[in-house]
Design a protein around this motif. Structure first.
Motif, PDB file in Angstrom:
ATOM      1  N   ALA A  24       0.789  -1.234   0.000  1.00  0.00           N
ATOM      2  CA  ALA A  24       0.000   0.000   0.000  1.00  0.00           C
ATOM      3  C   ALA A  24       0.816   1.276   0.000  1.00  0.00           C
ATOM      4  CB  ALA A  24      -0.942   0.002   1.207  1.00  0.00           C
ATOM      5  N   ASP A  94      -2.910   8.412  -0.393  1.00  0.00           N
ATOM      6  CA  ASP A  94      -2.822   8.048   1.020  1.00  0.00           C
ATOM      7  C   ASP A  94      -3.580   9.116   1.801  1.00  0.00           C
ATOM      8  OD1 ASP A  94      -2.178   7.485   3.617  1.00  0.00           O
ATOM      9  OD2 ASP A  94      -0.014   7.566   3.352  1.00  0.00           O
ATOM     10  N   HIS A 143      -5.795   0.500   4.113  1.00  0.00           N
ATOM     11  CA  HIS A 143      -4.999   0.545   2.886  1.00  0.00           C
ATOM     12  C   HIS A 143      -4.263  -0.779   2.684  1.00  0.00           C
ATOM     13  CE1 HIS A 143      -4.604   5.249   3.168  1.00  0.00           C
ATOM     14  NE2 HIS A 143      -5.855   4.834   3.027  1.00  0.00           N
ATOM     15  N   HIS A 144      -3.748  -1.339   3.782  1.00  0.00           N
ATOM     16  CA  HIS A 144      -3.006  -2.597   3.687  1.00  0.00           C
ATOM     17  C   HIS A 144      -3.896  -3.727   3.167  1.00  0.00           C
ATOM     18  CE1 HIS A 144       0.004  -1.210   7.043  1.00  0.00           C
ATOM     19  NE2 HIS A 144       0.137  -0.528   5.927  1.00  0.00           N
ATOM     20  N   SER A 147      -4.842  -3.383  -0.435  1.00  0.00           N
ATOM     21  CA  SER A 147      -3.792  -3.734  -1.397  1.00  0.00           C
ATOM     22  C   SER A 147      -3.789  -5.235  -1.661  1.00  0.00           C
ATOM     23  CB  SER A 147      -2.414  -3.265  -0.900  1.00  0.00           C
ATOM     24  OG  SER A 147      -1.945  -4.056   0.185  1.00  0.00           O
TER      25      SER A 147
END
Length: 667
Positions: A24, A94, A143-144, A147
C-alpha cells in the motif's frame, strides 16, 4: 559498474522470470525479499506501491501532503537503486489511517485502482505476484488490506479480455502463474506444509553482501518515516503462502520456465551467454564484448515481449560498462522558461581500448551525424542550442498537475500511468556501435554544480514560469469584517520579467488594488507587493496571477525539496492562499509552543490572536510554565527533540496543577 557487478549482471541475464510485489505505501515493501528475488533468483522484480505515502507524517522536515509524497517517492527510488528492483505506482492517494477495507475502496474508487493494478500486471507480465498484506483485517490498516484484496482481484481481471478492454490498445491480457502472500514474520510463525520458505539471508559473493545487508541499506532510505535499519547477517527465512493460481512446492518459480527457451529461438541467447561468461576476464572486461554482441544479436530475433526489451536494455548497459563508457548531457543553467533557448553540452568517453564508434548524438530532434571513433580516455563533445516549445509544461510531478479527487490523483496521459516520476524535459541519445553492435544510450539533460560541502551535485533541467509567486504565509485568518493586508513576492526567473500582478479572490470577497505593474530587470530579483483583502461570509482560496508582456497568465509558486538522501526536487504548485473565516477569540490565550518537525500551527494560533511563545528544551526544564494557559507540542516533537521524553514528568506536573497540554501526532 565494477567487475564483480558485471559478472553478476551476466548471470542475471540468464533469467526471464518477472515478479511483482504489491503493497500500500512507501516503506511497506519487504526489501529483503526484493533483493533475494533480484539478485539470488535473477528475476526482474518490481514493487507496486498503491500510494505515494502523502497522507503520512514527516520526521525530517516540514513537508506534508503532496510534497511529502514526492519525498517518499524519491526515497522509494533510492531504495530500489540499492536492492535492484523497479518502482511502480497507482493513482491511489494516502488519505491517512483507514479503519477498514470498505472505507478505503469507497474513497479510492475500487474499479479505478483495480484498473491501475491490472495495467501494471499487463505491462510487466509477471510470472509470480507476491502481496505484503492479506486481504482481511489482520493487515491492520484499511490501505493494507485493500492492497491485498485488489492484487487478488487483479490476478483474475488481468487475464480477462472483457475487463478494462480500453487497455488492450497498448497491452495484452496476462495470467500470472501464482499469487502468494508474504506471511508476516514479526512474531512467531508456524508454517503450513503448503508454504514456500526462502532464505533471504543468502550471501552473494559477486556483490560482497548478503540480501539482508542490502535490505537494511535499502530500507534506511525511508528517512522521512524514521525507518533506519541495522544490517543483519546469517540465515533468515521468509514464507510465501499460496493464495491463487498453481501452488508451488519448494520454490516461488516451480513450473515456471525461467530460462530463454520459453521463447522460440531462445536457446541461441543461452548459448551466447555461456560463451560470454567463459570469456569474461574481470581485469579486461572489454574483451568479452564480441561475445556480448552475439547475445545482442540473438535477443534481436526474439518476440517483442516486456522481459526481452528489459533484458536487451540491461545488456546494453553491461556492454557500456565493459567498454568503460561515460556519457553525459548537461545544461548551462538549471532551468528554462517555455519558449526560451537553452544550451546543452554532451560528452562521451571510452576508458578502455575497445572499438567504439559514435554514429550520432540527438538532442530534442537536433542531430550530429558525423561518424567518429572514440579514442581511449579522450572525450568527444558536442554543443546544442535548443529552442523549447512555448506550451512546454512548467515542472510539476505529473500526478499533481491537476486537482485530485479525495482518493485519487489525476493522470492525463496513459504513458505516465504507473511511472514513479516525470519524463525528463530533454534527453540526449547517443547512437553507438560497440564491437560492431548498435547500442543506444539515453541520458537525461541535467544541471551540474559543486557544493562546497556535498561536492558535485546534479539536478534535472527544470521548466519554470517567467516569474514565480509567493504569499507571506500559506493561510490568512479573518476573525471579523475588517480587511487585512496580503503580501505577494514576485521573483524573476529570467532577465526582464515584466507584466502585471493581480489577486483573484472568491465571490463575496474584495481586493484592492485590482492590479499592480511588475518590472524586475534581473533574474533572481524579487519585489514584494501588498493587496488589501476584505472578507466575505465564507472562506475560500485566493490566487496570485502574473500576466507577462506577451499576455500569458502564470500562477506558480516554487518549492524546493532539498534533502541530501534524495535528488533535489522542484515543485511549482499553484500560487494560492487559504482564506479562513472564524469568530474572533474572546481573549488572547497565552500559548507555549514546542516546535516539532515543522508544522505551521504556531502561525495559525498567532493569526487567531493567541500570544505564542516558542519554548526551548531549557524553557521546559526550568522555565516558568505557570504563565501559559496551554502548551502545544508540534507534530513529531518527541521524535525530533530527544530531551522531551525526560522532560515529560515536568509537563505532567504542570498539567496536574491546572495546565492544559495538547500533544499532536507522535510515534
Amino acid at each position: 559498474m565494477d567487475a564483480g557487478g558485471i559478472a553478476h549482471e551476466l548471470r542475471r541475464l540468464r533469467s526471464t522470470a518477472t515478479v511483482l510485489h504489491v503493497a500500500a505505501h512507501p516503506d511497506d515493501e519487504n526489501t529483503a525479499l526484493l533483493a533475494w528475488l533480484t539478485h539470488v533468483k535473477g528475476a526482474r522484480t518490481a514493487y507496486l506501491s498503491l500510494t505515494r505515502g502523502d497522507g503520512g507524517q514527516n520526521l525530517i522536515g516540514p513537508e506534508l501532503g503532496p510534497p511529502l509524497g514526492v519525498i517518499r517517492t524519491q526515497e522509494l527510488l533510492a531504495a530500489r537503486r540499492t536492492d535492484g528492483a523497479e518502482q511502480w505506482f497507482t493513482r491511489a492517494l494516502d488519505f491517512g489511517f483507514s479503519k477498514n477495507t470498505d472505507e478505503t475502496l469507497r474513497l479510492w474508487g475500487r474499479d479505478s485502482v483495480l484498473a491501475d493494478v491490472v495495467w501494471v500486471i499487463r505491462s510487466l507480465r509477471p510470472d509470480v505476484i507476491v502481496t505484503r498484506f492479506p486481504p482481511d483485517s489482520t493487515a491492520g490498516h484499511g490501505h493494507h488490506s485493500a492492497s491485498g484484496l485488489l492484487a487478488e482481484e487483479a490476478f483474475e481481471a488481468a487475464a480477462d479480455p472483457t475487463r478494462f478492454p480500453e487497455q488492450l490498445a497498448w497491452v495484452r491480457p496476462w495470467r500470472a502463474k501464482r499469487l502468494a502472500w508474504n506471511v508476516f514474520s514479526f512474531g512467531r510463525v508456524t508454517p503450513d506444509s503448503s508454504w514456500v520458505a526462502v532464505d533471504v539471508g543468502a550471501y552473494e559473493p559477486l556483490l560482497g553482501r548478503s540480501m539482508n545487508e542490502l535490505a537494511a541499506t535499502s530500507r534506511s532510505h525511508h528517512r522521512s518515516q524514521g525507518f533506519g535499519s541495522a544490517e543483519r547477517r546469517g540465515t533468515s527465512l521468509q514464507y510465501l503462502r499460496p493464495r491463487l493460481g498453481t501452488p508451488a512446492r519448494r520454490d516461488p518459480f516451480d513450473d515456471v520456465e525461467t530460462g530463454w527457451r520459453r521463447f522460440p529461438g531462445g536457446e541461441a541467447v543461452t548459448t551466447a551467454l555461456d560463451q560470454a561468461e567463459r570469456a569474461y576476464d574481470p581485469r579486461h572486461p572489454e574483451r568479452v564484448l564480441p561475445w556480448l554482441a552475439r547475445v545482442h544479436a540473438a535477443l534481436a530475433k526474439l518476440p517483442d515481449e516486456p522481459i526481452v526489451r528489459h533484458r536487451r536494455s540491461e545488456l546494453e548497459h553491461v556492454m557500456a560498462s565493459c567498454a568503460g563508457l561515460w556519457a553525459e548531457a548537461t545544461s548551462t543553467r538549471p532551468s528554462v522558461v517555455p519558449g526560451d533557448r537553452v544550451t546543452v553540452a554532451t560528452s562521451i568517453l571510452a576508458r578502455t581500448s575497445v572499438d567504439v564508434v559514435l554514429e550520432s548524438v540527438v538532442v530534442a530532434g537536433q542531430g550530429r551525424d558525423s561518424v567518429r571513433t572514440l579514442v581511449t580516455n579522450r572525450a568527444l563533445a558536442d554543443t546544442f542550442v535548443v529552442a523549447t516549445a512555448r506550451d512546454l509544461a512548467v515542472t510539476q510531478p505529473y500526478w499533481l498537475r491537476q486537482p485530485p479527487t479525495r482518493g485519487l490523483s489525476h493522470v492525463a496521459e496513459r504513458a505516465d500511468l504507473g511511472a514513479p516520476e516525470d519524463r525528463p524535459v530533454l534527453t540526449a541519445e547517443f547512437r553507438l556501435r560497440i564491437a560492431g553492435t548498435p547500442v543506444r544510450l539515453v541520458r537525461t539533460v541535467a544541471y551540474r554544480w559543486t557544493d562546497r560541502v556535498e561536492g558535485e551535485r546534479w539536478r534535472r533541467l527544470e521548466v519554470t514560469p517567467p516569474a514565480s509567486l509567493a504569499f507571506d504565509a500559506p493561510f490568512r485568518w479573518f476573525g471579523g469584517a475588517t480587511s487585512r493586508a496580503v503580501r505577494v513576492t514576485v521573483r524573476a526567473e529570467r532577465d526582464g520579467a515584466q507584466g502585471v500582478l493581480r489577486l483573484e479572490v472568491p465571490v463575496g470577497w474584495t481586493v484592492t488594488p485590482d492590479t499592480v505593474p511588475v518590472a524586475i530587470p534581473r533574474e533572481a530579483g524579487e519585489r514584494a507587493f501588498e493587496f488589501r483583502v476584505t472578507p466575505g461570509s465564507e472562506g475560500g482560496e485566493a490566487r496570485a496571477v502574473f500576466r507577462d508582456a506577451e499576455g500569458r497568465d502564470w500562477s506558480h509558486a516554487v518549492q524546493r525539496l532539498d534533502h541530501t538522501h534524495i535528488p533535489l526536487q522542484t515543485l511549482h504548485p499553484a500560487a494560492t492562499l487559504t482564506l479562513v473565516r472564524g469568530e474572533p477569540l474572546p481573549r488572547s490565550p497565552r500559548v507555549g509552543w514546542v516546535a516539532g518537525s515543522g508544522d505551521p500551527l504556531d502561525e495559525a494560533l498567532r493569526q487567531m490572536g493567541a500570544a505564542v511563545t516558542a519554548l526551548s528544551d531549557d524553557d521546559l526544564a526550568s522555565g516558568d510554565l505557570s504563565r501559559f494557559d496551554v502548551i502545544v507540542t508540534g507534530v513529531r516533537a518527541h521524535n525530533t527533540r530527544p530531551r522531551l521524553r525526560a522532560l515529560q514528568p515536568r509537563l505532567l506536573d504542570w498539567v496536574a496543577s491546572g495546565g492544559r497540554l495538547v500533544m499532536q501526532y507522535v510515534t
